[in-house]
Design a protein around this motif. Structure first.
Motif, short mmCIF file in Angstrom:
data_model
loop_
_atom_site.label_atom_id
_atom_site.label_comp_id
_atom_site.label_asym_id
_atom_site.label_seq_id
_atom_site.Cartn_x
_atom_site.Cartn_y
_atom_site.Cartn_z
N HIS A 228 -7.56 33.43 -24.19
CA HIS A 228 -7.23 32.67 -22.99
C HIS A 228 -6.75 31.27 -23.35
O HIS A 228 -5.88 30.72 -22.67
CB HIS A 228 -8.44 32.58 -22.06
CG HIS A 228 -8.81 33.87 -21.45
ND1 HIS A 228 -8.15 34.37 -20.36
CD2 HIS A 228 -9.74 34.79 -21.77
CE1 HIS A 228 -8.68 35.54 -20.03
NE2 HIS A 228 -9.65 35.82 -20.88
N ARG B 298 -3.01 30.01 -22.19
CA ARG B 298 -2.81 28.84 -21.35
C ARG B 298 -2.07 27.74 -22.08
O ARG B 298 -1.28 27.00 -21.47
CB ARG B 298 -4.15 28.34 -20.84
CG ARG B 298 -4.75 29.33 -19.87
CD ARG B 298 -6.08 28.90 -19.36
NE ARG B 298 -6.63 29.99 -18.55
CZ ARG B 298 -7.69 29.86 -17.81
NH1 ARG B 298 -8.33 28.72 -17.77
NH2 ARG B 298 -8.12 30.88 -17.11
N PHE C 171 -2.25 23.82 -16.76
CA PHE C 171 -2.45 24.83 -17.79
C PHE C 171 -2.97 24.20 -19.08
O PHE C 171 -3.88 24.74 -19.71
CB PHE C 171 -1.16 25.60 -18.08
CG PHE C 171 -1.01 26.85 -17.27
CD1 PHE C 171 -1.47 28.06 -17.75
CD2 PHE C 171 -0.38 26.83 -16.04
CE1 PHE C 171 -1.33 29.23 -17.01
CE2 PHE C 171 -0.24 27.98 -15.29
CZ PHE C 171 -0.71 29.19 -15.78
N ALA D 295 -6.65 24.75 -20.83
CA ALA D 295 -6.74 25.21 -22.21
C ALA D 295 -7.65 24.28 -23.02
O ALA D 295 -8.48 24.75 -23.81
CB ALA D 295 -5.35 25.28 -22.85
#
Length: 54
Positions: A3, A7, A40, A44
């Protein structure tokens, strides 16, 4: 960790799209893409800081 990379990559892509929109004089889309890119990238960094996905 998947993930985080997802991101991170999409955050960079949104910021690149914001740059293209800026040079093509689409200021509304530039603002939208910049906000999306920042969100995003921040998510992250939060995932990396919390150590999720280990």
């Amino acid at each position: 960790m998947c993930h985080f990379y997802f991101r991170l990559v999409f955050g960079v892509i949104w910021l690149l799209a914001a740059g293209v929109s800026f040079f093509s004089a689409a200021i509304g889309l530039c603002v939208l893409y910049t906000v999306l890119g920042i969100f995003f990238l921040l998510s992250a960094m939060r995932i990396r800081k919390n150590g999720e996905g280990k």
